[in-house]
Design an enzyme around this catalytic site. Sequence first.
Site, short mmCIF file in Angstrom:
data_model
loop_
_atom_site.label_atom_id
_atom_site.label_comp_id
_atom_site.label_asym_id
_atom_site.label_seq_id
_atom_site.Cartn_x
_atom_site.Cartn_y
_atom_site.Cartn_z
N GLY A 69 -4.45 1.91 -2.14
CA GLY A 69 -4.67 0.77 -1.26
C GLY A 69 -5.38 -0.33 -2.01
N PRO B 146 0.41 5.87 0.37
CG PRO B 146 1.75 7.64 1.12
CD PRO B 146 1.80 6.34 0.36
CD GLU C 297 -2.06 -9.76 3.49
OE1 GLU C 297 -1.68 -9.74 2.30
OE2 GLU C 297 -2.16 -8.75 4.19
CB ILE D 40 5.01 -0.86 6.22
CG1 ILE D 40 4.86 -0.12 4.89
CG2 ILE D 40 5.85 -2.13 6.07
CD1 ILE D 40 3.98 -0.81 3.87
CB SER E 8 -0.90 0.03 1.24
OG SER E 8 -1.85 -1.00 1.14
#
Lengths: 248, 392
Positions: B133, B130, B249, B159, B128
């Site tokens: 995303g 700023p 994940e 992070i 990701s």
Amino acid sequence: MKILTTVKRVTDPDMKVRIQPDQSGIVTEGVEYKMNSFDEYGVEEAITLKEAHGGEVVVVSIGPGAATKELRTAMAMGADRAILVETDADLDSDAVARVLAEVVGREEPDVIIMGKQAVDSDRSQTPQILGSYLNWPQATFAYKVEIEDGWAVVGREVDGGTATKRIKLPGIISADLRLNEPRYASLPGIMKAKRKPLETLTPDDLGVDIAPKVKVLNYEAPEERGAGEMVDDVDDLINRLKDEARVI
Amino acid sequence: MTDLFNPTEEHQVLREMVRSFAEKELEPQAEEYDRTEQFNLKLFRKLGELGLLGVTAPPEYGGSGMDATAAVIVHEELAAVDPGFCLAYLAHSMLFVNNLAVNGNDEQNQRFLPGSCSGKLVGGMCMSEPGAGTDVLGMSTVATSDGDDFILNGQKMWITNGAISDNEMGDIFLVYAKEKDRSQREISLFLVEKGMEGFSLGQKLHGKLGMRASTTAELVLEDVRVPSKNLVGTSGSAVKSMMRNLAIERVTLAAMSLGIARRCVEIMNNYASERKAFGKSINRFGQIQRHISESYAEFMAGRSYVYNVASNLDLSAFGNRVDSDGVKLYCSTMGKNVADRAIQVLGGYGYVSEYVVERLWRDAKLLEIGGGTNEAHQKNMTRDLAGLDKIR
């Protein structure tokens, strides 16, 4: 040095124990089982001794087929091989000792290290009875074990303090809480344990009659403890202990 | 007894070991590290001693070589006690270690896996940014080829393990970057190490609602020169590696929601059988019964879904996106709802830290956002489902 250690599969001591309505036993539905915590100290000590002196650790359990999980756990901690004496019966301490005596006859270990008692029945009898059947010396409630020249020097927890006892091997040592800090079964240990030998026997194979000598008549839950009370001061406490509780 | 949740005796022994570790070692520190927003590095390294940091990595690189179900068990058990700490574990063991083990070459695995399986190195993954995303391919971090090296520029955001303390960064990161002057889908994956010139900790984020025992950081890449031996896979082909790693994940994030939900069900169930009102235990009242029974049923539904998906998850394959997104979509909200009901059942006690459920409630919310927002899962799933006429 060949070290024999034992593990019992017991109901999870952190769970609330419930008695069956007919008082014939405890409710086993939904109950988790794990290795008796005193046996964890025994297994740890056996592995520590092996690491110091070399040799082999053989771990024995007497119980249902599912007790292979507890044996694998001991092997994942570091025991070399396992023996399960498979039975669904609930053995009394004398029968456990007679089964173990036969296993000891086959294995001929230099020392036996076992938990001082199992946290389910809390009998604390098996190591002592086994000692009498084998005619071996015993040092119970160990908090410290040192082995040299065929002798074990054992620091023991006794009422009112500690004592040191020296026994000639082969002998029996029963483990108390302060003996060590049991290691966790690491993941590499768990994977290794999969390939370690696990032998399954029955009491019949060993020629042991496990019919109980002790008959359990019924199980009862202890009376529920009432709530505590706050007292105003020490004098009040002493008076109450004297007059009401009548303990001093 | 083996079952869906413990398919072999090894899984049973593993669960018991992690549960015992969590109760003895995690529980006593969880409240403090949540309150102070610190990462417990010492305890993290203990996970290395137990072989948990490399749970799925091959034994030849110091891993334990276990399967997706084992990873799920570890996350469920750790999250039942300390989800924040578990998130740091996940970022390291799944996003870094498993990612590299699956996608890296032998030389890279030799170089980084032994240290990260033992806990000497703390790793993470940078996807990701700023400004990007859910729209991950909209990332602007760029890699420019320069002789045998690549020059990386950009910022990475959110992070986990980006920092190990307020001003010290983690050790090793897998960083996704797009290739300069190539299509937006041509993403590459790089191993970027602490100490590389131009790679720095932008900020450690403070004031998180939950998951406070794990760190969240912004990392900055300014003309970072990365040698080509640190390129994972081939240039421009990292979308596949990304998809492969996102599956495990998401399944392990869903497993964290299971741990949270299980603990909350236990806490509300025990409390409701002991707490009395109007002369009887509160679990004799229909309103409370609804909270407990629905929570248990939803937890078990989610648990069955997660373990079923895990048992079919091949860590080296990809393409199981409907269900790896599906378990997280379902379990994240389930975990949050169950934690909410636990607070409700405990009343005032549920609202204070001593009874743990308020922390679990705060932690549960993150799982609707991190590792894919629920909206991202809805988008992915619907896109993939649109290609199916029938569900087998």
